[in-house]
Structure formats: C-alpha cells, structure tokens
Design a protein around this motif. Structure first.
Motif, short mmCIF file in Angstrom:
data_model
loop_
_atom_site.label_atom_id
_atom_site.label_comp_id
_atom_site.label_asym_id
_atom_site.label_seq_id
_atom_site.Cartn_x
_atom_site.Cartn_y
_atom_site.Cartn_z
N ASN A 128 0.68 -1.35 0.10
CA ASN A 128 -0.18 -0.01 -0.11
C ASN A 128 1.22 1.10 -0.02
OD1 ASN A 128 -2.61 -1.23 -0.16
ND2 ASN A 128 -3.09 -1.63 2.30
N VAL A 129 1.98 0.83 0.71
CA VAL A 129 2.68 1.99 0.79
C VAL A 129 3.01 2.76 -0.91
CG1 VAL A 129 5.43 3.09 0.94
CG2 VAL A 129 3.37 2.12 2.62
N PHE A 130 4.28 1.72 -1.62
CA PHE A 130 3.97 2.20 -3.09
C PHE A 130 2.71 2.40 -3.68
CE2 PHE A 130 7.57 -0.50 -2.21
CZ PHE A 130 8.79 -0.01 -1.92
N SER A 131 1.91 1.54 -3.41
CA SER A 131 0.90 1.85 -4.65
C SER A 131 0.13 3.24 -3.83
CB SER A 131 -0.62 1.51 -3.59
OG SER A 131 -2.00 1.58 -4.73
N THR A 132 0.16 4.31 -2.85
CA THR A 132 0.27 5.15 -2.55
C THR A 132 1.41 6.60 -3.38
OG1 THR A 132 -0.16 5.16 0.09
CG2 THR A 132 0.21 7.59 -0.82
N LEU A 133 2.23 6.00 -3.48
CA LEU A 133 3.42 6.52 -4.77
C LEU A 133 2.84 6.54 -5.56
CD1 LEU A 133 7.24 5.15 -3.44
CD2 LEU A 133 5.99 7.82 -2.86
N THR A 134 2.49 6.13 -6.17
CA THR A 134 1.80 5.59 -7.53
C THR A 134 0.97 7.14 -8.03
OG1 THR A 134 0.20 4.75 -7.60
CG2 THR A 134 2.27 4.07 -8.07
N GLY A 135 0.26 7.24 -6.64
CA GLY A 135 -0.49 8.10 -6.49
C GLY A 135 0.12 9.83 -6.98
N THR A 136 1.31 9.77 -7.50
CA THR A 136 2.06 10.69 -7.65
C THR A 136 1.98 11.17 -8.72
OG1 THR A 136 3.99 9.93 -6.51
CG2 THR A 136 2.62 10.84 -4.95
N LEU A 137 1.94 10.43 -10.02
CA LEU A 137 2.14 10.77 -11.40
C LEU A 137 1.78 11.32 -11.54
CD1 LEU A 137 1.81 6.44 -12.41
CD2 LEU A 137 3.78 8.15 -12.75
N THR A 138 0.18 12.14 -11.80
CA THR A 138 -0.22 12.84 -12.35
C THR A 138 0.48 14.46 -11.57
OG1 THR A 138 -2.46 12.56 -11.26
CG2 THR A 138 -2.71 11.94 -13.23
N THR A 139 0.38 14.30 -10.42
CA THR A 139 1.03 15.49 -9.72
C THR A 139 2.25 16.18 -10.50
OG1 THR A 139 0.10 14.87 -7.99
CG2 THR A 139 1.78 16.41 -7.58
#
Length: 253
Positions: free
Chosen positions: A157-168
């Motif tokens: 889930n930590v790595f999944s959270t990091l993927t949420g930064t792509l469009t930023t």
C-alpha cells in the motif's frame, strides 16, 4: 505461462498486452474480456495471438493466469457470477482492493497476487510491485520491465500510494509551462523546452549508482538557481503538506 486472460481492457490492460506482444520473439496467448470493446478489438486485430472472448467467463476459462484490471468501484458488477477455478492464478491490479476483498468477491481458493503495473509496461520499462511473491507472476512482470515483490500488504500500500503522485508530476510541468507563457513565451516553445528539460532528468534516473538525494545535489551549484528554487519553494511547509497528502491516501488504501 502460455495463456493469459485480462478482465477489463483499459489503459493498464492495453499496456500489458502491448508489452507482452509487441516486437518479441514469443508471446503468450491472450484472451480479452469484451469490457473495453473498442480497445480489445484493436489489440486483437493487431496481434494474432490475442483474442476477444464472448464474455468474462470465457476469458477466465481459457486462461492459466487471470488479470483483473477493472476499476475498483466496478468490481462487484464486473465480476458478479464469475467462476474462477482453484488452479488459476489471479493477478489483482485494482487500486485499493485487497486480496481478501477480491477472494470474497470471487469465492475462490485460487492464488491471488496484487500488482501495480504502470502504463510504461507497454515499453517493458516499468518495475511492477507485487504481493505476495509468486514465481509465475514474478516471471510475467520480469518480461514487462521487472518485478519487485514486497513482504506484506502494508508495504504494498505504501508503493501504491507513491503511484498516486504521477499526475502531480505532469501538472507541475504544466504549471512551469504556464508560468513561461505568462512571461510572454509562445506556448509551443515553452512546452517543447520543459519537455526536453525533464526528459534529460528522466534519463539521469537510470543511474542507480547515485541516490536521488545525490542526483539532486549533483544538479545544483551552491547558491545557484536550482538551489534557490528548491529551498524557497520546496520548503518545510511544502514538504509537510506533501507528507500529509500521502499519509491521507495511504490511510484510505
């Protein structure tokens, strides 16, 4: 691994098919669900080893490895009534959907593996985080750029959270371009320059002998322009705001 079924042929499903089939000596048979019909039809016409099935059940029945790539909020409708035999391997690429949740939905004792493939698997350049490690799924993602198994679902889930930064990241580049346009630069010229500037940064990331902190330091001159923007814009308050946003997403995941 000879037969792969994909339920939900959106951006990630498409990227996986292209990565597995495009310009390779051997590729698996791929069976696509009719969800995302236009994309599925295009892939089937492009690759002779890719077929579109009549329904989700056919895609499952004809496959050894089943990739569930529907949107998490659509899973109950998309997977309703689906029968998955216990000898299958199911790869769960739905964001925020734990394996226990998916197992309950499917009512199966099949092996379940979570994964975070990114669109760049189409170019076989993306490292995919998986949990738990499994030789078949690890081999699958090694073909698509690399597998990075993690120890537990909390780490996943930590790595999944990091993927949420792509469009930023993309929005940051767009903001730089907009600022330049506001200073009188032609939009096309600003866009071209910013793209070129950060493509160079992306290439530098392939040097794994240097940490990310070291890469930043190597691109700075003491009291220079880069140091000035980093320390005045990305200050403690900005850093804390980012941490807070990441913490909130992690809690939700």
């Amino acid at each position: 691994m000879k037969r792969i079924g994909i339920i939900g042929v959106g951006e990630i499903g498409r990227a996986m098919v292209v990565g597995l089939c495009d310009e390779v000596d051997t590729s698996p048979e791929v069976f696509l669900s009719p969800r995302g019909a236009r994309t599925a039809a295009e892939l089937s016409s492009r690759y002779e080893n890719v077929q579109v099935c009549a329904d989700n059940q056919e895609a499952v029945d004809r496959s050894d490895v089943v990739i569930i790539a529907v949107r998490g909020q659509d899973r109950h409708e998309a997977l309703a009534g689906l029968r998955v035999d216990d000898d299958k391997i199911v790869v769960n690429v739905m964001s925020g959907v734990a394996n226990d949740d998916l197992r309950q939905t499917l009512g199966t004792d099949a092996v379940l593996v979570r994964a975070i493939p990114l669109p760049s698997v189409r170019e076989r350049r993306s490292v995919t985080v998986t949990f738990p490690s499994h030789p078949v799924t690890d081999a699958l993602f090694e073909r698509l750029g690399g597998a990075q198994p993690v120890a537990d679902e909390a780490a996943f889930n930590v790595f999944s959270t990091l993927t949420g930064t792509l469009t930023t990241h993309y929005a940051y580049l767009a903001a730089l371009t907009s600022w330049a346009v506001g200073q009188g630069i032609a939009p096309a010229d600003a866009d071209r320059y910013v793209r070129g500037l950060f493509q160079g940064v992306g290439r530098a990331l392939s040097d794994e002998t240097r940490s990310l902190h070291q890469l930043a330091a190597d691109h700075e001159t003491p009291k220079g322009n880069n140091e000035r923007i980093r320390t005045t814009w990305f200050d403690a308050a900005n850093s804390q705001a980012l941490d807070k946003a990441l913490d909130g997403l992690l809690v939700d995941l």
